[in-house]
Design a protein around this motif. Structure first.
Motif, PDB file in Angstrom:
ATOM      1  N   ILE A  60      -8.965   1.972   1.119  1.00  0.00           N
ATOM      2  CA  ILE A  60      -8.645   3.370   0.823  1.00  0.00           C
ATOM      3  C   ILE A  60      -9.870   4.263   1.006  1.00  0.00           C
ATOM      4  CG2 ILE A  60      -6.775   2.765  -0.755  1.00  0.00           C
ATOM      5  CD1 ILE A  60      -8.689   3.258  -3.093  1.00  0.00           C
ATOM      6  N   GLU A  61      -9.646   5.572   0.945  1.00  0.00           N
ATOM      7  CA  GLU A  61     -10.714   6.534   1.203  1.00  0.00           C
ATOM      8  C   GLU A  61     -11.847   6.440   0.192  1.00  0.00           C
ATOM      9  OE1 GLU A  61      -9.642  10.576   2.161  1.00  0.00           O
ATOM     10  OE2 GLU A  61      -7.647   9.938   2.810  1.00  0.00           O
ATOM     11  N   THR A  62     -11.516   6.174  -1.086  1.00  0.00           N
ATOM     12  CA  THR A  62     -12.554   6.047  -2.111  1.00  0.00           C
ATOM     13  C   THR A  62     -13.556   4.966  -1.732  1.00  0.00           C
ATOM     14  OG1 THR A  62     -11.016   6.749  -3.846  1.00  0.00           O
ATOM     15  CG2 THR A  62     -12.989   5.566  -4.552  1.00  0.00           C
ATOM     16  N   GLU A  64     -14.034   3.783   1.354  1.00  0.00           N
ATOM     17  CA  GLU A  64     -14.696   4.182   2.589  1.00  0.00           C
ATOM     18  C   GLU A  64     -15.815   5.170   2.311  1.00  0.00           C
ATOM     19  OE1 GLU A  64     -12.902   4.821   6.728  1.00  0.00           O
ATOM     20  OE2 GLU A  64     -12.737   6.809   5.790  1.00  0.00           O
ATOM     21  N   ASP A  65     -15.549   6.164   1.454  1.00  0.00           N
ATOM     22  CA  ASP A  65     -16.573   7.163   1.131  1.00  0.00           C
ATOM     23  C   ASP A  65     -17.785   6.504   0.483  1.00  0.00           C
ATOM     24  OD1 ASP A  65     -14.892   9.095   2.126  1.00  0.00           O
ATOM     25  OD2 ASP A  65     -14.167   9.756   0.166  1.00  0.00           O
ATOM     26  N   ARG A 103     -10.758   1.107   8.125  1.00  0.00           N
ATOM     27  CA  ARG A 103     -10.017   1.272   6.866  1.00  0.00           C
ATOM     28  C   ARG A 103      -8.557   0.971   7.164  1.00  0.00           C
ATOM     29  NH1 ARG A 103      -7.796   6.244   5.012  1.00  0.00           N
ATOM     30  NH2 ARG A 103      -9.270   7.383   6.307  1.00  0.00           N
TER      31      ARG A 103
END
Length: 341
Positions: A60-62, A64-65, A103
């Motif tokens: 998820i983006e969390t 990935e960030d 991702r």
């Protein structure tokens, strides 16, 4: 042209005509808007000797960030990324090692598809899968990082009528009625029993078209041994100046994990999973990545940061509160592992 060459040409034309006339090949039926650019880009990467790569798969983006924000990722100057089927595969270097990162998205299907795409398209030497997970083990805490030695798929069920528990070779049973409150009042819970099944693993090392029954998929033993050197590494304790965990997080190698297309936020089911399978973490992708790698014969390791207590907490789930911290600690562990590779 010799008679032999002439015969070969006639044979080739006959084969082409046969497939077209039989409907196996229809030039007119091919889409006119096929985008060949991704395939050309991948071919260019492989032709100029790209790789072998360490494959990196998060969810998820969390995550990935946290990963891209923590790492000195140096994009490939010629081919920094390739877009395949809606996913962006980033190509570059971390700690001087060739990596390809993607991702995948939530769930078993997304995880398996992205992993297989990576294996098919790029010259990878193994997969590092990472993200956040729920904590099922009372000896572990939010913010800790687990690198399991085994992952089980606990989402393949037979749902049975009440009283029916005979399952032959099935792994375990969950009697839903035994969780009724109060007990012994004579009522019947019509949801009955859940029976846990084995996965079927098709592997290049096995007999063709003959699956092996598997409940546990093992992490690559050499990679797991290498990861054991990460125990004791420094992990973050605070999200910010006003939000900190009560204890310093730790990294633990060699526990077990569980995967299903289920976000576990129920204390009773959390305890059932831990007591029945001795699993310490719960997520929705790891077993799919590991099965895909096992099927293709690639080494794989899973690194998961614990973001919540899977329902054992008082109040709301803590993913939103500590998810970014767990993801950052996971990223630190991933970077440490890449450096050792």
């Amino acid at each position: 042209m010799s008679s032999k060459d002439h015969s070969l040409c006639l044979f080739a034309l006959f084969v082409f005509y046969f497939f077209v006339s039989s409907g196996f090949l229809s030039v007119s039926s091919l889409p006119s808007d096929i985008n060949l650019e991704p395939a050309i880009r991948v071919r260019g990467i492989n032709r100029r000797g790209g790789g072998p790569y360490i494959g990196l798969v998060t969810v998820i983006e969390t995550e990935e960030d946290a990963f891209l924000g923590s790492v000195d990722f140096r994009p490939d100057p010629f081919r920094p990324f390739v877009d395949l089927s809606g996913r962006r595969f980033r190509i570059g270097k971390i700690h001087g090692k060739n990596v390809v990162y993607v991702r995948c998205g939530i769930g078993l299907v997304n995880a398996a598809m992205a992993t297989q795409q990576m294996i098919d398209a790029f010259r990878v030497k193994g997969i590092v899968h990472f993200g956040i997970a729920g904590n099922l083990n009372n000896s572990m805490s939010i913010g800790d990082v687990t690198i399991p030695k085994q992952i089980a798929s606990v989402g393949l069920w037979d749902w049975l009528n009440p009283g029916k528990t005979d399952g032959g070779q099935d792994v375990a049973f969950l009697d839903i009625g035994s969780y009724s409150v109060p007990q012994g009042d004579g009522s019947v819970n019509e949801l009955g029993t859940i029976r846990y099944n084995y996965e079927e693993l098709y592997s290049k090392s096995g007999k063709t078209n003959t699956p092996q029954k598997k409940f546990w998929i093992n992490t690559n033993s050499q990679w797991l041994h290498l990861a054991s050197d990460l125990e004791g590494m420094e992990l973050l304790q605070c999200v910010n100046s006003s939000l900190c965990l009560p204890q310093k997080p730790k990294l633990v190698v060699g526990l077990k994990g569980a995967t299903a297309n289920v976000f576990v936020d129920n204390a009773a089911y959390r305890n059932f999973l831990y007591n029945t399978f001795e699993v310490s973490s719960s997520d929705m992708e790891s077993s799919a990545v590991m099965m895909t790698c096992a099927s293709n014969g690639y080494p794989v390791i899973v690194i998961r940061g614990l973001s919540d207590l899977a329902g054992a907490q008082s109040g709301d789930n803590t993913v939103r509160k500590f998810g970014s911290l767990a993801a950052t600690n996971t990223a630190r562990a991933v970077l440490g592992f890449i450096k050792k590779l």
